[in-house]
Every structure is written in C-alpha cells, then in structure tokens.
Design an enzyme around this catalytic site. Structure first.
Site, PDB file in Angstrom:
ATOM      1  N   TYR A  15      48.832  64.997  50.754  1.00  0.00           N
ATOM      2  CA  TYR A  15      49.179  63.708  51.355  1.00  0.00           C
ATOM      3  C   TYR A  15      50.620  63.278  51.111  1.00  0.00           C
ATOM      4  O   TYR A  15      51.009  62.163  51.492  1.00  0.00           O
ATOM      5  CB  TYR A  15      48.234  62.611  50.858  1.00  0.00           C
ATOM      6  CG  TYR A  15      48.086  62.507  49.349  1.00  0.00           C
ATOM      7  CD1 TYR A  15      49.156  62.175  48.539  1.00  0.00           C
ATOM      8  CD2 TYR A  15      46.848  62.731  48.736  1.00  0.00           C
ATOM      9  CE1 TYR A  15      49.023  62.068  47.167  1.00  0.00           C
ATOM     10  CE2 TYR A  15      46.701  62.636  47.362  1.00  0.00           C
ATOM     11  CZ  TYR A  15      47.784  62.300  46.587  1.00  0.00           C
ATOM     12  OH  TYR A  15      47.662  62.201  45.223  1.00  0.00           O
TER      13      TYR A  15
ATOM     14  N   SER B  58      51.016  60.465  37.666  1.00  0.00           N
ATOM     15  CA  SER B  58      50.196  60.609  38.867  1.00  0.00           C
ATOM     16  C   SER B  58      48.952  61.435  38.546  1.00  0.00           C
ATOM     17  O   SER B  58      49.030  62.659  38.398  1.00  0.00           O
ATOM     18  CB  SER B  58      51.002  61.261  39.986  1.00  0.00           C
ATOM     19  OG  SER B  58      52.058  60.416  40.384  1.00  0.00           O
TER      20      SER B  58
ATOM     21  N   CYS C  55      56.273  44.142  45.805  1.00  0.00           N
ATOM     22  CA  CYS C  55      56.815  43.832  47.120  1.00  0.00           C
ATOM     23  C   CYS C  55      55.740  43.809  48.202  1.00  0.00           C
ATOM     24  O   CYS C  55      55.877  43.104  49.211  1.00  0.00           O
ATOM     25  CB  CYS C  55      57.925  44.803  47.495  1.00  0.00           C
ATOM     26  SG  CYS C  55      57.487  46.549  47.383  1.00  0.00           S
TER      27      CYS C  55
ATOM     28  N   ASP D 197      61.724  53.433  49.696  1.00  0.00           N
ATOM     29  CA  ASP D 197      61.411  54.863  49.617  1.00  0.00           C
ATOM     30  C   ASP D 197      60.446  55.305  50.702  1.00  0.00           C
ATOM     31  O   ASP D 197      60.349  56.499  51.001  1.00  0.00           O
ATOM     32  CB  ASP D 197      60.906  55.259  48.227  1.00  0.00           C
ATOM     33  CG  ASP D 197      59.608  54.597  47.839  1.00  0.00           C
ATOM     34  OD1 ASP D 197      59.397  53.429  48.198  1.00  0.00           O
ATOM     35  OD2 ASP D 197      58.805  55.250  47.155  1.00  0.00           O
TER      36      ASP D 197
ATOM     37  N   CYS E  88      48.521  37.735  50.609  1.00  0.00           N
ATOM     38  CA  CYS E  88      48.807  39.146  50.916  1.00  0.00           C
ATOM     39  C   CYS E  88      50.054  39.337  51.774  1.00  0.00           C
ATOM     40  O   CYS E  88      50.688  40.384  51.717  1.00  0.00           O
ATOM     41  CB  CYS E  88      47.615  39.797  51.603  1.00  0.00           C
ATOM     42  SG  CYS E  88      47.419  39.358  53.349  1.00  0.00           S
TER      43      CYS E  88
ATOM     44  N   CYS F 230      44.095  44.604  56.777  1.00  0.00           N
ATOM     45  CA  CYS F 230      43.683  43.219  57.003  1.00  0.00           C
ATOM     46  C   CYS F 230      42.217  43.002  56.619  1.00  0.00           C
ATOM     47  O   CYS F 230      41.879  42.093  55.863  1.00  0.00           O
ATOM     48  CB  CYS F 230      43.914  42.861  58.463  1.00  0.00           C
ATOM     49  SG  CYS F 230      43.391  41.192  58.917  1.00  0.00           S
TER      50      CYS F 230
END
Length: 403
Positions: free
Chosen positions: A26, A126, A261, A283, A332, A353
């Site tokens: 991914y 990770s 963010c 990024d 959100c 959503c």
C-alpha cells in the site's frame, strides 16, 4: 506579521527520499522516485542537511520539531543523525528542540537505541499488528513478511527505555480486528498508538480506490469499538493508553485546536523537505504542482507562508453543503484532503464522512462528560496554584500526543 502568519513549529524531512528496504503493497511514496531521476539512490548531502537545520533553527520560535521520515530514514546511517544533533546545537538559540523518527524498524539495533535514548527522540515504529495482519501487506523486497524482525526491534527499543509508539496502517483486512490490534499493541508495550486508514487509487484501475483501502463504514465500526476498548482501560479517571485520534478529537471538546492537521479547519501548518532540498506542501502531495521551492535558494518560513501554501491549505475547507450543515463539522473538518481524491468515484465529499458520523454519535456523550470534568479540574488547579495548594489533576489528554 499578518494575522494568518504561520510560525515555523515543525518540519517533516525525507533525508533518503522515497528509498526503502521494504516494498509494502500500500505504500504511496515509493513511486515518488520518478520525481528524482538524477540518481538511482537518494541521500541528503551534508550541505543540504546543514542549510536545512540552520534555517529551521534561525527561523523558528522557542520550540521546534524535526520529524525524520521516509521512505526509510535509517538508511542514512546513525552518523547522519549524530551530525544533525551537532548542527541543532550549533545553530540553536536556546530553543527547545524535539526530534522524531518514523521507521519500519528493520535496521534498528542497540547502537540506535542508545542514540535515541540519549537524545530523547520519539520513535514511531511502523507495525501493523500481529504476524497475520502485518505480513499481509508489509513485505520485503523478496516478498517475505517483516513482522518478526520489526516486533523484535520494537521490544528492544522499549527494553532500552526509548520512547516509542505504534504506527498501524489500517487496511481492508486489519480493520476487521480492533480487539486483537489494541490488545496486541498493549501487550507489546506500545501503549501509544496511531491508526492510519489507508486509501489509495487502484494502480490497475485509476477510476476506483485500491482494494486494500478502508471503507468508511468499516473504519467507523473500528473507531467505535476501539473507543470502547480505550475507555475500558481508564484507571482513576485517567487513560492508560493513548490513541492519537481520540487525543486529537479531545482538543475540540475543550475548545482548543487539534494538533493533528487532519482535524484542522485548514491544513498546511508545516512543510515537507525532500533529500535534495525541495520543499512541498505535504508528504501526501509531493508532486510538481505543490513544490514550493528549494531551501538552497529560498527561505523555509517564506515558503510556509507563501500564497501557494495558503491555497493548498484552504482547499481543505472547501466542503459540500452536507458537511457545512453537519453538527460534527468542527470536530472533523472533513478529515484529510488526500482522502477525498484517492477514490475518483466519489471525490466530492470526505471519504470518511460516514465513519466520523458513526464515531461521534457513539462517543460524543462520553467525550463531552470528560471535557466538562477536565475543564473544571483545570479551573480548580489554577485556583490552587494561585493559593499555593497542590492538586492531582485529571489525566492530561492534551499531553499524550504521539508522533
């Protein structure tokens, strides 16, 4: 300085560019090598490293964070980061400096652990969970699973008192196992957890999301169950584990801006600096359209506050009417901008959503109650400080942010 001036509080650095010793299914960043064809191997030069640190230390305020990421940043070797410490000291002006390393964990050893512990670096490792989850998509160049090596090194860091948290990428598979993931990280000792929902465009069919992407409904169910697990581990009114999404959301419940963010009204509070000094808006958007310049010819603070970066950040707030009327908007703000464009079939509204609506409907009552308690205890604490008393405050959600 104008009212919208953005201070230089942090930078995200890609010292080895898109180079990595894993080949995760991914991963979106490996393909960024196409942008840097000057050489097959990408490494930040000593000249770029010094200019980067000089600018950040001279243009930041009283505190600043360097986030070293990849690709795989440990490919630079430990000497690169020892030099970074010396340069931070050389150009520092009495600031508080934080360093964070996001790594796949393969190259870590006791020498790394001693360095990270000595300078109090925060490490995001990770690790997608137990072997059957991690090895599904996190493969090495030979197509082999990487789980055991990563788990061993994560435990080694913790045994050597290195501050480490788990960065878990949620996929179509792993999202089915909230209980197993939560308990696995807790039992491993990684009690600070960040769960990152994966959404990428299918490379075989650019009209749809990749099959390993997380659906909104699955992510919503995951968040609701994870919240219950997190809450069940409270002791004496305090959280004993940290889940970054919940920590970030809590800020909005106590009338503060979330530090993540994803949860901000607009984005672009930091910039990304590639190995060759190129500066980008984010990024997730390292692409020619969002290249802001290069540190060898421009100042970071000016690029951060450029019209181009303002345009990038403002795009997050362009939401459909359904979002603007939503009672959860201020919690959100539509999530991450990149999640809206990775599935071309529906890029008009936020990808998650439905997930956010499910989560807030489930957790709002508890979060509101916890926020009320926290605010009252902050008032009590302030009063006691003014009168010279002491107080054992409610668990400080706001200090439990991960990398």
């Amino acid at each position: 300085m104008g009212k919208n001036f953005k201070p230089l509080n942090s930078v995200l650095i890609k010292p080895s560019g898109p180079d990595c010793n894993l080949n995760c299914t991914y991963c979106f960043y490996l393909k960024k090598a196409d942008l840097f064809t000057e050489a097959p191997v990408h490494r930040m030069s000593a000249e770029v490293q010094e200019e980067l640190i000089r600018q950040v230390m001279q243009q930041s305020g009283q505190s600043v964070v360097f986030a070293w990421q990849g690709g795989e940043p440990t490919l630079m070797g430990i000497e690169f980061y020892e030099r970074a410490i010396e340069l931070e000291k050389k150009y520092g002006r009495g600031q508080t400096v934080g360093n964070g390393l996001q790594t796949n964990g393969l190259l870590l050893n006791k020498e790394w652990a001693r360095f990270l512990r000595k300078y109090d670096w925060l490490v995001g490792i990770s690790l997608d969970g137990p072997a059957h989850i991690h090895n599904r998509y996190r493969l090495d160049r030979g197509g082999n699973g990487s789980h055991q090596r990563v788990e061993n090194n994560a435990r080694m860091l913790l045994d050597n008192d290195v501050a480490a948290n788990a960065l878990c990428c949620l996929t179509d598979y792993s999202v089915q196992f909230p209980d197993e993931l939560y308990h696995y990280f807790k039992e491993t000792g990684l009690t600070w957890m960040q769960f990152i929902p994966i959404v990428e465009t299918d490379p075989l069919d650019p009209t749809r999301a990749a099959p390993y992407s997380v659906s909104a409904e699955a992510y919503g169910k995951f968040l609701c169950r994870l919240f219950d697990l997190w809450l069940a581990d409270f002791r004496d009114g305090q959280p004993t584990t940290s889940v970054r999404h919940f920590d970030s959301v809590f800020y909005s419940y106590v009338d503060m801006q979330a530090p993540e963010c994803t949860m901000m009204k607009t984005c672009g509070p930091y910039v990304v600096i590639e190995h060759n000094g190129n500066v980008y808006s984010c990024d997730f958007f390292v692409e020619p359209k969002w290249k802001l310049g290069n540190i060898m010819t421009s100042r970071i603070i000016q690029m951060l506050n450029s019209k181009q970066q303002d345009t990038f950040g403002a795009a997050k707030a362009v939401l459909p009417g359904e979002c603007r009327r939503c009672p959860w908007l201020t919690k959100c703000y539509g999530g991450c901008t990149k999640d809206r464009i990775k599935d071309p079939r529906d890029n008009r509204k936020p990808r998650f959503c439905t997930a956010y609506k499910m989560f807030f409907a489930h957790a709002d009552g508890v979060l509101t109650q916890l926020a009320t308690q926290w605010k009252q205890q902050q008032r009590d604490l302030k009063e006691l400080r003014e009168t010279g008393g002491t107080y054992n405050a409610f668990g400080d959600f706001l200090g439990k942010q991960g990398n």
